[in-house]
Scaffold this motif. Structure first.
Motif, PDB file in Angstrom:
ATOM      1  N   ARG A   1      33.738  37.719  49.703  1.00 44.59           N
ATOM      2  CA  ARG A   1      34.694  38.756  50.279  1.00 44.59           C
ATOM      3  C   ARG A   1      33.853  39.529  51.188  1.00 44.59           C
ATOM      4  NH1 ARG A   1      36.289  39.918  44.864  1.00 44.59           N
ATOM      5  NH2 ARG A   1      38.516  39.070  44.701  1.00 44.59           N
ATOM      6  N   ALA A   2      32.300  39.756  51.063  1.00 47.78           N
ATOM      7  CA  ALA A   2      31.515  40.428  51.981  1.00 47.78           C
ATOM      8  C   ALA A   2      30.951  39.584  52.760  1.00 47.78           C
ATOM      9  CB  ALA A   2      30.244  41.240  50.781  1.00 47.78           C
TER      10      ALA A   2
ATOM     11  N   LEU B   1      38.210  38.235  38.973  1.00 48.06           N
ATOM     12  CA  LEU B   1      37.151  37.168  38.883  1.00 48.06           C
ATOM     13  C   LEU B   1      35.755  37.694  39.261  1.00 48.06           C
ATOM     14  CD1 LEU B   1      39.103  34.212  40.220  1.00 48.06           C
ATOM     15  CD2 LEU B   1      38.778  34.737  37.789  1.00 48.06           C
TER      16      LEU B   1
ATOM     17  N   PHE C   1      44.593  45.923  45.073  1.00 45.24           N
ATOM     18  CA  PHE C   1      43.435  45.607  46.063  1.00 45.24           C
ATOM     19  C   PHE C   1      43.658  44.775  47.308  1.00 45.24           C
ATOM     20  CE2 PHE C   1      41.881  46.081  41.692  1.00 45.24           C
ATOM     21  CZ  PHE C   1      40.731  46.911  41.826  1.00 45.24           C
TER      22      PHE C   1
ATOM     23  N   ASP D   1      32.855  38.659  45.116  1.00 47.78           N
ATOM     24  CA  ASP D   1      32.801  39.937  45.894  1.00 47.78           C
ATOM     25  C   ASP D   1      31.610  39.477  47.012  1.00 47.78           C
ATOM     26  OD1 ASP D   1      34.573  41.957  45.409  1.00 47.78           O
ATOM     27  OD2 ASP D   1      33.107  43.140  44.096  1.00 47.78           O
TER      28      ASP D   1
ATOM     29  N   ASN E   1      37.788  43.582  36.607  1.00 42.81           N
ATOM     30  CA  ASN E   1      36.740  43.018  35.645  1.00 42.81           C
ATOM     31  C   ASN E   1      35.906  43.941  35.294  1.00 42.81           C
ATOM     32  OD1 ASN E   1      34.314  41.835  35.029  1.00 42.81           O
ATOM     33  ND2 ASN E   1      35.193  39.849  35.837  1.00 42.81           N
TER      34      ASN E   1
ATOM     35  N   ALA F   1      42.649  36.954  41.162  1.00 43.56           N
ATOM     36  CA  ALA F   1      41.517  37.114  42.190  1.00 43.56           C
ATOM     37  C   ALA F   1      40.771  38.477  41.864  1.00 43.56           C
ATOM     38  CB  ALA F   1      41.863  36.934  43.755  1.00 43.56           C
ATOM     39  N   PRO F   2      41.393  39.631  41.606  1.00 44.51           N
ATOM     40  CA  PRO F   2      40.572  40.744  41.370  1.00 44.51           C
ATOM     41  C   PRO F   2      39.827  40.800  40.240  1.00 44.51           C
ATOM     42  CG  PRO F   2      42.808  41.390  42.040  1.00 44.51           C
ATOM     43  CD  PRO F   2      43.034  39.871  41.790  1.00 44.51           C
TER      44      PRO F   2
ATOM     45  N   HIS G   1      34.744  38.134  54.935  1.00 41.53           N
ATOM     46  CA  HIS G   1      35.493  39.171  55.233  1.00 41.53           C
ATOM     47  C   HIS G   1      36.955  38.558  54.991  1.00 41.53           C
ATOM     48  CE1 HIS G   1      32.467  41.780  56.418  1.00 41.53           C
ATOM     49  NE2 HIS G   1      32.156  40.822  57.249  1.00 41.53           N
ATOM     50  N   ILE G   2      37.284  37.455  54.040  1.00 37.16           N
ATOM     51  CA  ILE G   2      38.472  36.895  53.760  1.00 37.16           C
ATOM     52  C   ILE G   2      38.816  36.965  52.334  1.00 37.16           C
ATOM     53  CG2 ILE G   2      38.587  35.373  55.723  1.00 37.16           C
ATOM     54  CD1 ILE G   2      37.416  33.220  53.899  1.00 37.16           C
ATOM     55  N   GLY G   3      39.931  36.766  51.789  1.00 33.19           N
ATOM     56  CA  GLY G   3      40.177  36.823  50.437  1.00 33.19           C
ATOM     57  C   GLY G   3      39.815  35.561  49.952  1.00 33.19           C
ATOM     58  N   ILE G   4      39.928  35.471  48.524  1.00 34.96           N
ATOM     59  CA  ILE G   4      39.472  34.149  47.826  1.00 34.96           C
ATOM     60  C   ILE G   4      40.618  33.156  47.966  1.00 34.96           C
ATOM     61  CG2 ILE G   4      39.035  33.400  45.430  1.00 34.96           C
ATOM     62  CD1 ILE G   4      37.132  35.657  46.294  1.00 34.96           C
ATOM     63  N   GLU G   5      41.628  33.291  48.156  1.00 34.74           N
ATOM     64  CA  GLU G   5      42.918  32.316  48.474  1.00 34.74           C
ATOM     65  C   GLU G   5      42.346  31.670  49.868  1.00 34.74           C
ATOM     66  OE1 GLU G   5      46.008  32.203  46.237  1.00 34.74           O
ATOM     67  OE2 GLU G   5      46.246  30.135  47.429  1.00 34.74           O
TER      68      GLU G   5
ATOM     69  N   THR H   1      43.179  47.346  36.735  1.00 39.33           N
ATOM     70  CA  THR H   1      43.167  45.729  36.462  1.00 39.33           C
ATOM     71  C   THR H   1      42.077  45.354  37.335  1.00 39.33           C
ATOM     72  OG1 THR H   1      45.474  46.144  36.576  1.00 39.33           O
ATOM     73  CG2 THR H   1      44.788  43.873  36.710  1.00 39.33           C
TER      74      THR H   1
ATOM     75  N   ASP I   1      42.219  41.680  49.101  1.00 36.12           N
ATOM     76  CA  ASP I   1      41.417  40.686  48.618  1.00 36.12           C
ATOM     77  C   ASP I   1      40.140  40.330  49.510  1.00 36.12           C
ATOM     78  OD1 ASP I   1      40.690  39.306  46.322  1.00 36.12           O
ATOM     79  OD2 ASP I   1      41.402  37.534  47.390  1.00 36.12           O
ATOM     80  N   LYS I   2      40.330  41.200  50.734  1.00 37.30           N
ATOM     81  CA  LYS I   2      39.510  40.678  51.820  1.00 37.30           C
ATOM     82  C   LYS I   2      38.261  41.595  51.896  1.00 37.30           C
ATOM     83  CE  LYS I   2      42.563  40.872  55.283  1.00 37.30           C
ATOM     84  NZ  LYS I   2      43.617  40.880  54.718  1.00 37.30           N
ATOM     85  N   ILE I   3      38.255  42.716  51.044  1.00 38.78           N
ATOM     86  CA  ILE I   3      37.132  43.554  50.823  1.00 38.78           C
ATOM     87  C   ILE I   3      36.705  43.614  49.272  1.00 38.78           C
ATOM     88  CG2 ILE I   3      36.650  46.268  50.660  1.00 38.78           C
ATOM     89  CD1 ILE I   3      39.257  46.307  52.793  1.00 38.78           C
ATOM     90  N   PRO I   4      35.213  43.653  49.186  1.00 35.06           N
ATOM     91  CA  PRO I   4      34.775  43.472  47.851  1.00 35.06           C
ATOM     92  C   PRO I   4      35.637  44.518  46.876  1.00 35.06           C
ATOM     93  CG  PRO I   4      32.771  43.495  49.316  1.00 35.06           C
ATOM     94  CD  PRO I   4      34.124  43.694  50.268  1.00 35.06           C
ATOM     95  N   ILE I   5      35.728  43.884  45.686  1.00 35.80           N
ATOM     96  CA  ILE I   5      36.515  44.875  44.874  1.00 35.80           C
ATOM     97  C   ILE I   5      35.799  46.132  44.176  1.00 35.80           C
ATOM     98  CG2 ILE I   5      37.984  44.934  42.536  1.00 35.80           C
ATOM     99  CD1 ILE I   5      39.042  43.024  44.720  1.00 35.80           C
TER     100      ILE I   5
END
Lengths: 236, 123
Positions: free
Chosen positions: A214-215, A193, B3, A211, B45, A190-191, A218-222, B43, B5-9
């Motif tokens: 996420r914005a 992509l 990271f 991103d 993009n 995920a990080p 407020h949840i992860g990609i999974e 790690t 994953d819930k917050i923009p990278i």
């Protein structure tokens, strides 16, 4: 700049069964894209349609080229090397790639092989699953092209190999090339992509900036990916 | 880098680099690694790292010098202002949380003071 990939109204049937219908997707150059979907959703089929090894209805364009031979030239697909006998030495496979693909750069392969610690004096059958996947990645990335398709490069391999492969992607993907990585377990990649594409209900169901997901939610990609399934299935 | 994953990278990378600047791990005027090297280091993009850098350049904390790379600003007042800004953000968060527990401003001050004293004893 020309889009790396454009899929327009692609439909693919196997016998009476529809695998994909009315699939539309445009990918800009220079992106890393996660192709997500359940097992059997049609991720591999989509990749095979892009390379031309599966033929469906609709138009597929890779870096502006739609004819099958021109398209193939612009795509590097992670072939699983099933065409080679187990007794084949890795150096022979590298020679084969160099002969067949004009854009295969031997220096690039050597760098990748060193980084991924691949012993090219071995025979194919002697490789562990993780080592074989590293070889596939090195061969795929050693071609310098516009579109890379990695079909489930992380399935069944240990986390150290996974980290090495992720690092090699960051280091060796040419700046303007786009890379599509299919997976059904997204957390680990995920990080890295830029975007995610979800194959569901026999079509391209969602295409989002990672991103932005996420914005916005407020949840992860999974979790986002799973939420698409919780909304209910309309498979029929 | 790990990271959430819930917050923009890009936002997490930006905060990570800001943290290094404020704590002095990255000194004023210091050159940052190349974008690709930063991407490998954390790690992430390359595009995501570039977005984080662009925001830091727009904020004036990082200076981009054509053909030479990216540098931490030499203007220490900007770094001090950044530190104040980050401290304020953290304090605002704590203040809000404590207020939500019906603590008055005086009670907040007293509990913060007590907390710091207790921590000092436990060292």
């Amino acid at each position: 700049m020309t889009d790396s990939l454009e899929i327009q109204n692609v439909t693919y049937k196997r016998g009476m069964k529809t695998i994909l219908h009315d699939a539309n997707l445009t990918l800009a150059p220079g992106k890393i894209v996660g192709l997500l979907g359940e097992n059997g959703a049609g991720k591999t089929t989509l990749m095979r349609l892009i390379t031309g090894s599966a033929k469906g209805a609709g138009v597929i364009t890779v870096s502006g080229e739609s004819a099958e031979a021109d398209r193939k030239r612009n795509v590097s697909f992670s072939e699983q090397l099933r065409g080679f006998a187990g007794s084949t030495k890795l150096t022979r496979i590298v020679d084969f790639y160099e002969t067949v693909y004009g854009d295969f750069e031997a220096d690039r392969f050597t760098e990748l092989a060193t980084f991924l610690q691949i012993d090219t004096s071995l025979k194919l059958a002697a490789l562990s699953k993780g080592m074989k996947e590293k070889l596939v990645i090195a061969l795929t990335l050693a071609r310098r092209t516009n579109l890379y398709l990695l079909d489930e490069p992380f399935s069944g391999i240990d986390s150290m190999s996974r980290k090495k492969i992720i690092n090699s992607i960051i280091q060796w993907k040419p700046e303007n090339a786009t890379m599509v990585i299919s997976d059904h377990y997204v957390s680990e990649i995920a990080p890295i992509l830029d975007e995610i594409v979800v194959v569901k209900d026999q079509t391209i169901y969602a295409h989002r900036q990672a991103d932005e997901v996420r914005a916005e939610f407020h949840i992860g990609i999974e979790a986002y990916y799973e939420s698409l399934y919780e909304r209910g299935n309309d498979n029929d | 880098m790990h990271f959430d994953d819930k917050i923009p990278i890009y936002y997490q990378i930006k905060n990570h680099i800001y943290h290094e600047i404020i704590t002095g791990t990255l000194q004023p005027g210091e050159k940052l690694p190349s974008v690709r090297q930063l991407a490998v280091d954390v790690t992430a993009n390359v595009n995501t790292v570039q977005r984080a850098l662009s925001e830091m350049i727009a904020a004036g904390i990082i200076e981009s010098k054509r053909g030479r790379g990216n540098f931490v600003t030499m203007e220490t007042t900007k770094i001090t202002a950044l530190k104040t800004q980050l401290v304020t953000t953290q304090l605002a968060h704590v203040y809000q949380q404590l207020h939500a527990l019906n603590l008055s401003d005086e009670e907040i001050l007293v509990s913060v003071q007590q907390y710091i004293e207790q921590r000092g004893q436990n060292k």
